[in-house]
Design a protein around this motif. Structure first.
Motif, PDB file in Angstrom:
ATOM      1  N   TYR A 147      14.763 -42.997  22.985  1.00 20.45           N
ATOM      2  CA  TYR A 147      14.635 -43.113  21.527  1.00 20.45           C
ATOM      3  C   TYR A 147      13.689 -42.063  20.940  1.00 20.45           C
ATOM      4  CZ  TYR A 147      13.526 -45.124  16.941  1.00 20.45           C
ATOM      5  OH  TYR A 147      13.325 -45.314  15.592  1.00 20.45           O
ATOM      6  N   PRO A 148      12.428 -41.955  21.397  1.00 20.57           N
ATOM      7  CA  PRO A 148      11.571 -40.913  20.810  1.00 20.57           C
ATOM      8  C   PRO A 148      12.058 -39.504  21.109  1.00 20.57           C
ATOM      9  CG  PRO A 148      10.487 -41.954  22.685  1.00 20.57           C
ATOM     10  CD  PRO A 148      11.699 -42.780  22.367  1.00 20.57           C
TER      11      PRO A 148
ATOM     12  N   GLU B  96      19.993 -41.552  11.731  1.00 21.55           N
ATOM     13  CA  GLU B  96      20.327 -40.190  12.125  1.00 21.55           C
ATOM     14  C   GLU B  96      20.672 -40.049  13.599  1.00 21.55           C
ATOM     15  OE1 GLU B  96      17.371 -37.439  10.887  1.00 21.55           O
ATOM     16  OE2 GLU B  96      17.428 -38.041   8.786  1.00 21.55           O
ATOM     17  N   ILE B  97      20.343 -41.053  14.418  1.00 21.87           N
ATOM     18  CA  ILE B  97      20.682 -41.021  15.846  1.00 21.87           C
ATOM     19  C   ILE B  97      21.355 -42.327  16.229  1.00 21.87           C
ATOM     20  CG2 ILE B  97      18.824 -39.417  16.447  1.00 21.87           C
ATOM     21  CD1 ILE B  97      17.202 -41.819  17.432  1.00 21.87           C
ATOM     22  N   SER B  98      21.984 -42.355  17.399  1.00 21.65           N
ATOM     23  CA  SER B  98      22.801 -43.518  17.783  1.00 21.65           C
ATOM     24  C   SER B  98      22.119 -44.434  18.784  1.00 21.65           C
ATOM     25  CB  SER B  98      24.145 -43.041  18.351  1.00 21.65           C
ATOM     26  OG  SER B  98      23.953 -42.272  19.528  1.00 21.65           O
ATOM     27  N   VAL B  99      20.804 -44.341  18.957  1.00 26.63           N
ATOM     28  CA  VAL B  99      20.060 -45.271  19.796  1.00 26.63           C
ATOM     29  C   VAL B  99      18.921 -45.858  18.979  1.00 26.63           C
ATOM     30  CG1 VAL B  99      20.614 -44.220  22.013  1.00 26.63           C
ATOM     31  CG2 VAL B  99      18.637 -43.407  20.716  1.00 26.63           C
ATOM     32  N   VAL B 100      18.393 -47.010  19.439  1.00 25.52           N
ATOM     33  CA  VAL B 100      17.272 -47.665  18.778  1.00 25.52           C
ATOM     34  C   VAL B 100      16.114 -47.771  19.764  1.00 25.52           C
ATOM     35  CG1 VAL B 100      18.747 -48.944  17.196  1.00 25.52           C
ATOM     36  CG2 VAL B 100      18.152 -49.941  19.411  1.00 25.52           C
ATOM     37  N   ALA B 101      14.976 -48.273  19.275  1.00 24.04           N
ATOM     38  CA  ALA B 101      13.764 -48.291  20.084  1.00 24.04           C
ATOM     39  C   ALA B 101      13.901 -49.117  21.351  1.00 24.04           C
ATOM     40  CB  ALA B 101      12.595 -48.816  19.247  1.00 24.04           C
ATOM     41  N   GLU B 102      14.770 -50.131  21.350  1.00 27.10           N
ATOM     42  CA  GLU B 102      14.931 -50.983  22.524  1.00 27.10           C
ATOM     43  C   GLU B 102      15.796 -50.362  23.599  1.00 27.10           C
ATOM     44  OE1 GLU B 102      15.512 -51.931  19.419  1.00 27.10           O
ATOM     45  OE2 GLU B 102      13.933 -53.407  18.977  1.00 27.10           O
ATOM     46  N   ALA B 103      16.383 -49.208  23.334  1.00 33.50           N
ATOM     47  CA  ALA B 103      17.344 -48.602  24.261  1.00 33.50           C
ATOM     48  C   ALA B 103      16.681 -48.217  25.581  1.00 33.50           C
ATOM     49  CB  ALA B 103      17.983 -47.366  23.625  1.00 33.50           C
TER      50      ALA B 103
ATOM     51  N   GLU C  72       2.623 -55.451  12.773  1.00 33.89           N
ATOM     52  CA  GLU C  72       4.074 -55.485  12.959  1.00 33.89           C
ATOM     53  C   GLU C  72       4.661 -54.112  12.636  1.00 33.89           C
ATOM     54  OE1 GLU C  72       8.048 -57.932  11.427  1.00 33.89           O
ATOM     55  OE2 GLU C  72       6.044 -58.495  10.716  1.00 33.89           O
ATOM     56  N   ILE C  73       5.445 -53.595  13.556  1.00 28.01           N
ATOM     57  CA  ILE C  73       6.077 -52.288  13.348  1.00 28.01           C
ATOM     58  C   ILE C  73       7.332 -52.484  12.492  1.00 28.01           C
ATOM     59  CG2 ILE C  73       6.977 -50.210  14.436  1.00 28.01           C
ATOM     60  CD1 ILE C  73       4.058 -50.833  15.128  1.00 28.01           C
ATOM     61  N   PRO C  74       7.441 -51.811  11.362  1.00 29.24           N
ATOM     62  CA  PRO C  74       8.617 -52.009  10.499  1.00 29.24           C
ATOM     63  C   PRO C  74       9.891 -51.483  11.143  1.00 29.24           C
ATOM     64  CG  PRO C  74       7.256 -50.209   9.681  1.00 29.24           C
ATOM     65  CD  PRO C  74       6.483 -50.855  10.784  1.00 29.24           C
ATOM     66  N   ARG C  75      10.991 -52.095  10.754  1.00 32.30           N
ATOM     67  CA  ARG C  75      12.287 -51.744  11.334  1.00 32.30           C
ATOM     68  C   ARG C  75      12.622 -50.266  11.120  1.00 32.30           C
ATOM     69  NH1 ARG C  75      14.293 -54.023  15.560  1.00 32.30           N
ATOM     70  NH2 ARG C  75      16.047 -52.699  16.074  1.00 32.30           N
TER      71      ARG C  75
ATOM     72  N   TYR D  16       7.108 -36.016  23.390  1.00 30.85           N
ATOM     73  CA  TYR D  16       7.841 -36.911  22.505  1.00 30.85           C
ATOM     74  C   TYR D  16       7.058 -38.157  22.094  1.00 30.85           C
ATOM     75  CZ  TYR D  16       8.607 -39.409  26.895  1.00 30.85           C
ATOM     76  OH  TYR D  16       8.418 -40.075  28.085  1.00 30.85           O
ATOM     77  N   SER D  17       5.877 -38.397  22.688  1.00 32.89           N
ATOM     78  CA  SER D  17       5.145 -39.628  22.396  1.00 32.89           C
ATOM     79  C   SER D  17       4.759 -39.752  20.931  1.00 32.89           C
ATOM     80  CB  SER D  17       3.892 -39.717  23.269  1.00 32.89           C
ATOM     81  OG  SER D  17       4.222 -39.879  24.627  1.00 32.89           O
ATOM     82  N   GLN D  18       4.597 -38.636  20.239  1.00 36.41           N
ATOM     83  CA  GLN D  18       4.242 -38.720  18.830  1.00 36.41           C
ATOM     84  C   GLN D  18       5.384 -39.264  17.981  1.00 36.41           C
ATOM     85  OE1 GLN D  18       3.404 -34.405  18.599  1.00 36.41           O
ATOM     86  NE2 GLN D  18       4.656 -34.369  16.763  1.00 36.41           N
ATOM     87  N   TRP D  19       6.575 -39.401  18.571  1.00 29.77           N
ATOM     88  CA  TRP D  19       7.703 -40.013  17.871  1.00 29.77           C
ATOM     89  C   TRP D  19       7.822 -41.511  18.165  1.00 29.77           C
ATOM     90  CZ3 TRP D  19      10.560 -37.828  14.112  1.00 29.77           C
ATOM     91  CH2 TRP D  19      10.468 -36.438  13.959  1.00 29.77           C
ATOM     92  N   LEU D  20       6.922 -42.059  18.963  1.00 29.59           N
ATOM     93  CA  LEU D  20       6.940 -43.495  19.243  1.00 29.59           C
ATOM     94  C   LEU D  20       6.585 -44.283  17.988  1.00 29.59           C
ATOM     95  CD1 LEU D  20       5.117 -43.461  22.686  1.00 29.59           C
ATOM     96  CD2 LEU D  20       7.527 -44.037  22.319  1.00 29.59           C
ATOM     97  N   PRO D  21       7.175 -45.460  17.804  1.00 26.14           N
ATOM     98  CA  PRO D  21       6.923 -46.235  16.583  1.00 26.14           C
ATOM     99  C   PRO D  21       5.459 -46.591  16.353  1.00 26.14           C
ATOM    100  CG  PRO D  21       8.895 -47.044  17.681  1.00 26.14           C
ATOM    101  CD  PRO D  21       8.272 -46.052  18.609  1.00 26.14           C
ATOM    102  N   ALA D  22       4.745 -47.069  17.379  1.00 25.89           N
ATOM    103  CA  ALA D  22       3.368 -47.528  17.170  1.00 25.89           C
ATOM    104  C   ALA D  22       2.431 -46.397  16.742  1.00 25.89           C
ATOM    105  CB  ALA D  22       2.852 -48.231  18.418  1.00 25.89           C
ATOM    106  N   PRO D  23       2.413 -45.229  17.421  1.00 28.35           N
ATOM    107  CA  PRO D  23       1.559 -44.137  16.934  1.00 28.35           C
ATOM    108  C   PRO D  23       1.941 -43.641  15.540  1.00 28.35           C
ATOM    109  CG  PRO D  23       2.153 -43.781  19.223  1.00 28.35           C
ATOM    110  CD  PRO D  23       2.988 -44.917  18.738  1.00 28.35           C
TER     111      PRO D  23
END
Length: 368
Positions: free
Chosen positions: A316-317, A303-310, A293-296, A123-130
């Motif tokens: 999240y990923p 499409e999902i009910s969690v955000v990156a800070e969860a 800066e990673i865009p919002r 799932y790491s390829q779904w992380l915001p920074a990569p």
């Protein structure tokens, strides 16, 4: 139609996978399976899951389950995933994909024959920074790509804790090692970022000859804990990869790439997460690396009910990956990372194993 999920594993499966599935619309986790009746029923009660299984083969054959989320050890998981595919289930499979290249080939072939959707827990390829780094590459940030370096070094057993759930990594025969585990995660990211690997030379070895626990217990590990790989990519890049789960004062994860015009660096202090993974980039014009800066739009999704800070951080990923799987089941585009990507990573791992044994460069097309 609601898709019904059965999870095999009440450890990582209920800690991270369960909340991720519950963040995906159109999905209900209806079953959990462990190896014993008492633990399965306890997990089902604790997590509010309707059904408990203590026989994985019964669960994967159950007509009221659509998706099998299969955790547990690679050596045990192989038969479960194979049976799930042959019973017409969609599959979410753990990492490493399989215990060895022969099992990986059979799983890939069974997936193709099944016509079902199957992805892995890379799932790491779904992380915001990569994801942001890949966008910058595609937009020409680094220009013509030249080379990359990836370090994935953790200190898991330098001072082992008796309650750590993965202390079984010492034991041979289960298809695990630093190269197979951390290397699988790293290679999935490398393939996602840079494309196909065509050739590899590698060293696969052991740093710590024993693990010493605080109570005096000593284990002599049967699996390698350190590997270095040099990868030649189809796009012309050369990528250095170093992985260890016994790296002293370990720095965590780092992926750095440069080309004719610029460079980016993505880094995390441990396993990369949405919250802790940073991204820096620079060009010839700027002359220095600066925070990106990673865009919002990459930190949340409608499409999902969690955000990156969860919390927990993998949710999240994972949920993004699972959601793409569900969309693929509904015929709305491909899922990834799928079993074809998993097979490509297993080929690299097998080439690296042969290279370390035979002391030579090994082409990926030798692995069929």
């Amino acid at each position: 139609m609601t898709l019904r999920v059965g999870i095999i594993s009440a450890n990582w499966g209920t800690f991270a996978h369960l909340p991720a599935w519950r963040a995906v619309p159109g999905v209900e986790v209806t079953a959990v399976c462990t190896s014993r009746q008492e633990t399965a029923e306890a997990a089902a009660k604790k997590c509010g899951i309707e059904r408990a299984f203590w026989d994985a083969q019964k669960m994967v054959a159950d007509p009221d389950i659509d998706i099998v989320d299969c955790g547990t050890r690679p050596s045990i998981r192989y038969a479960m995933v194979l049976s799930a595919l042959r019973n017409g289930k969609h599959v979410y499979n753990g990492i490493p994909f399989a215990a060895n290249i022969d099992q990986a080939r059979e799983l890939r072939d069974a997936w193709h024959a099944s016509g079902k959707v199957a992805i892995t827990d890379a799932y790491s390829q779904w992380l915001p920074a990569p994801r942001m780094a890949k966008e910058l590459m595609q937009d020409g940030l680094i220009g013509k790509p030249f080379a990359a370096t990836c370090f994935f070094n953790l200190s898991l057993f330098n001072k082992p804790h008796p309650l750590f759930p993965y202390n079984w990594f010492w034991q041979g025969g289960h298809g695990v090692s630093a190269m197979r585990n951390l290397g699988s995660h790293a290679l999935n990211m490398i393939v996602f970022m840079f494309g196909e690997v065509v050739e590899v030379v590698a060293h696969d070895g052991q740093l710590l000859e024993q693990w010493q626990f605080p109570d005096g217990q000593v284990l002599k590990p049967e699996n390698n804990d350190f590997a270095c790989l040099l990868l030649r990519m189809k796009n012309g890049m050369v990528v250095q990869l170093q992985v260890s789960w016994n790296a002293t004062v370990a720095p965590g994860w780092r992926l750095e790439a440069f080309g004719s015009n610029g460079r980016f660096v993505a880094a995390a202090p441990s396993f990369p997460t949405s919250r802790d993974t940073t991204l820096h980039a620079g060009t010839l014009a700027s002359g220095r690396l600066e925070p990106v800066e990673i865009p919002r739009r990459l930190l949340e999704s409608s499409e999902i009910s969690v955000v990156a800070e969860a919390d927990p951080q993998p949710v999240y990923p994972m949920a993004l990956s699972m959601n793409r799987m569900v969309r693929a089941i509904k015929g709305e585009g491909p899922a990834h990372p799928d079993f074809d990507q998993a097979w490509s990573v297993e080929r690299v791992l097998e080439a690296a194993r042969r290279s370390s044994t035979e002391r030579r460069w090994v082409r990926i097309d030798e692995i069929v």
